[in-house]
Design a protein around this motif. Structure first.
Motif, PDB file in Angstrom:
ATOM      1  N   GLU A  51       0.834  -1.196   0.000  1.00 44.59           N
ATOM      2  CA  GLU A  51       0.000   0.000   0.000  1.00 44.59           C
ATOM      3  C   GLU A  51       0.870   1.248   0.000  1.00 44.59           C
ATOM      4  O   GLU A  51       1.861   1.335   0.721  1.00 44.59           O
ATOM      5  CB  GLU A  51      -0.901  -0.017   1.237  1.00 44.59           C
ATOM      6  N   ILE A  52       0.494   2.220  -0.829  1.00 46.52           N
ATOM      7  CA  ILE A  52       1.211   3.495  -0.896  1.00 46.52           C
ATOM      8  C   ILE A  52       0.297   4.568  -0.316  1.00 46.52           C
ATOM      9  O   ILE A  52      -0.829   4.733  -0.752  1.00 46.52           O
ATOM     10  CB  ILE A  52       1.546   3.876  -2.349  1.00 46.52           C
ATOM     11  N   THR A  53       0.792   5.279   0.648  1.00 45.94           N
ATOM     12  CA  THR A  53       0.034   6.406   1.183  1.00 45.94           C
ATOM     13  C   THR A  53       0.973   7.599   1.256  1.00 45.94           C
ATOM     14  O   THR A  53       2.133   7.475   1.618  1.00 45.94           O
ATOM     15  CB  THR A  53      -0.533   6.119   2.588  1.00 45.94           C
ATOM     16  N   THR A  54       0.464   8.751   0.870  1.00 50.39           N
ATOM     17  CA  THR A  54       1.245   9.972   0.985  1.00 50.39           C
ATOM     18  C   THR A  54       0.787  10.713   2.225  1.00 50.39           C
ATOM     19  O   THR A  54      -0.352  10.575   2.667  1.00 50.39           O
ATOM     20  CB  THR A  54       1.050  10.883  -0.245  1.00 50.39           C
ATOM     21  N   GLN A  55       1.691  11.487   2.781  1.00 54.13           N
ATOM     22  CA  GLN A  55       1.338  12.274   3.954  1.00 54.13           C
ATOM     23  C   GLN A  55       0.301  13.308   3.571  1.00 54.13           C
ATOM     24  O   GLN A  55       0.386  13.941   2.532  1.00 54.13           O
ATOM     25  CB  GLN A  55       2.560  12.973   4.524  1.00 54.13           C
ATOM     26  N   ARG A  56      -0.679  13.441   4.404  1.00 54.85           N
ATOM     27  CA  ARG A  56      -1.726  14.439   4.205  1.00 54.85           C
ATOM     28  C   ARG A  56      -1.762  15.342   5.422  1.00 54.85           C
ATOM     29  O   ARG A  56      -1.402  14.946   6.518  1.00 54.85           O
ATOM     30  CB  ARG A  56      -3.074  13.771   4.026  1.00 54.85           C
ATOM     31  N   ASP A  57      -2.219  16.534   5.185  1.00 56.33           N
ATOM     32  CA  ASP A  57      -2.417  17.476   6.274  1.00 56.33           C
ATOM     33  C   ASP A  57      -3.903  17.785   6.392  1.00 56.33           C
ATOM     34  O   ASP A  57      -4.629  17.779   5.394  1.00 56.33           O
ATOM     35  CB  ASP A  57      -1.661  18.783   6.010  1.00 56.33           C
ATOM     36  N   MET A  58      -4.337  18.038   7.608  1.00 57.33           N
ATOM     37  CA  MET A  58      -5.704  18.482   7.849  1.00 57.33           C
ATOM     38  C   MET A  58      -5.639  19.955   8.235  1.00 57.33           C
ATOM     39  O   MET A  58      -4.960  20.316   9.188  1.00 57.33           O
ATOM     40  CB  MET A  58      -6.365  17.682   8.968  1.00 57.33           C
ATOM     41  N   LEU A  59      -6.309  20.776   7.446  1.00 57.96           N
ATOM     42  CA  LEU A  59      -6.358  22.210   7.697  1.00 57.96           C
ATOM     43  C   LEU A  59      -7.735  22.558   8.239  1.00 57.96           C
ATOM     44  O   LEU A  59      -8.748  22.155   7.661  1.00 57.96           O
ATOM     45  CB  LEU A  59      -6.100  22.994   6.410  1.00 57.96           C
ATOM     46  N   LEU A  60      -7.781  23.294   9.320  1.00 54.95           N
ATOM     47  CA  LEU A  60      -9.037  23.707   9.934  1.00 54.95           C
ATOM     48  C   LEU A  60      -9.100  25.228   9.941  1.00 54.95           C
ATOM     49  O   LEU A  60      -8.160  25.896  10.387  1.00 54.95           O
ATOM     50  CB  LEU A  60      -9.132  23.196  11.374  1.00 54.95           C
ATOM     51  N   PHE A  61     -10.199  25.767   9.439  1.00 52.89           N
ATOM     52  CA  PHE A  61     -10.413  27.205   9.413  1.00 52.89           C
ATOM     53  C   PHE A  61     -11.754  27.500  10.058  1.00 52.89           C
ATOM     54  O   PHE A  61     -12.768  26.967   9.635  1.00 52.89           O
ATOM     55  CB  PHE A  61     -10.471  27.734   7.971  1.00 52.89           C
ATOM     56  N   LEU A  62     -11.762  28.344  11.076  1.00 48.70           N
ATOM     57  CA  LEU A  62     -13.012  28.831  11.644  1.00 48.70           C
ATOM     58  C   LEU A  62     -13.258  30.178  10.988  1.00 48.70           C
ATOM     59  O   LEU A  62     -12.511  31.133  11.221  1.00 48.70           O
ATOM     60  CB  LEU A  62     -12.908  28.969  13.168  1.00 48.70           C
ATOM     61  N   ALA A  63     -14.265  30.247  10.134  1.00 55.11           N
ATOM     62  CA  ALA A  63     -14.480  31.438   9.314  1.00 55.11           C
ATOM     63  C   ALA A  63     -15.863  32.028   9.562  1.00 55.11           C
ATOM     64  O   ALA A  63     -16.838  31.301   9.747  1.00 55.11           O
ATOM     65  CB  ALA A  63     -14.343  31.079   7.834  1.00 55.11           C
TER      66      ALA A  63
END
Length: 116
Positions: A51-63
């Protein structure tokens, strides 16, 4: 004052560009969570079936809600979510209440004590 929580799950190579796009669209800040993991319709497989997985980021914005759609569209455009499969996803959720955002609201020129 009404808020939306915008959540974006993106490849980490695109994080800085998405943060810049969100700020240019009216975001007053963000929270970044590194090393999120996700799957699309099918798992990515590489050599020897691993299995190949790339690093992901979770971005949270309170707008503030008047800015949320523009921020979401800017993120989608820069992230190329609809054009390129597997690049990420973004969505927004209603926020019932929020505290600790008075300075951000004031920076937008809004009255933080005003009702809806």
């Amino acid at each position: 004052m009404r808020f939306k929580l915008i959540v974006a799950l993106v490849e980490n190579e695109r994080t800085d560009a998405l943060l810049d796009a969100a700020r240019n669209a009216g975001a007053t800040g963000s929270t970044l969570i590194n090393n999120a993991r996700g799957e699309g319709l099918q798992r990515a497989r590489g050599i020897f079936g691993m299995e190949i997985t790339t690093q992901r980021d979770m971005l949270l914005f309170l707008a503030e809600e008047h800015y949320s759609r523009a921020i979401l569209e800017a993120i989608a455009r820069v992230g190329e979510f609809d054009e390129t499969p597997g690049t990420g996803i973004a969505f927004q959720l209603d926020v019932e209440d929020a505290v600790g955002v008075k300075h951000q609201v004031e920076s937008l020129g809004l009255n933080p004590d005003a009702g809806d």
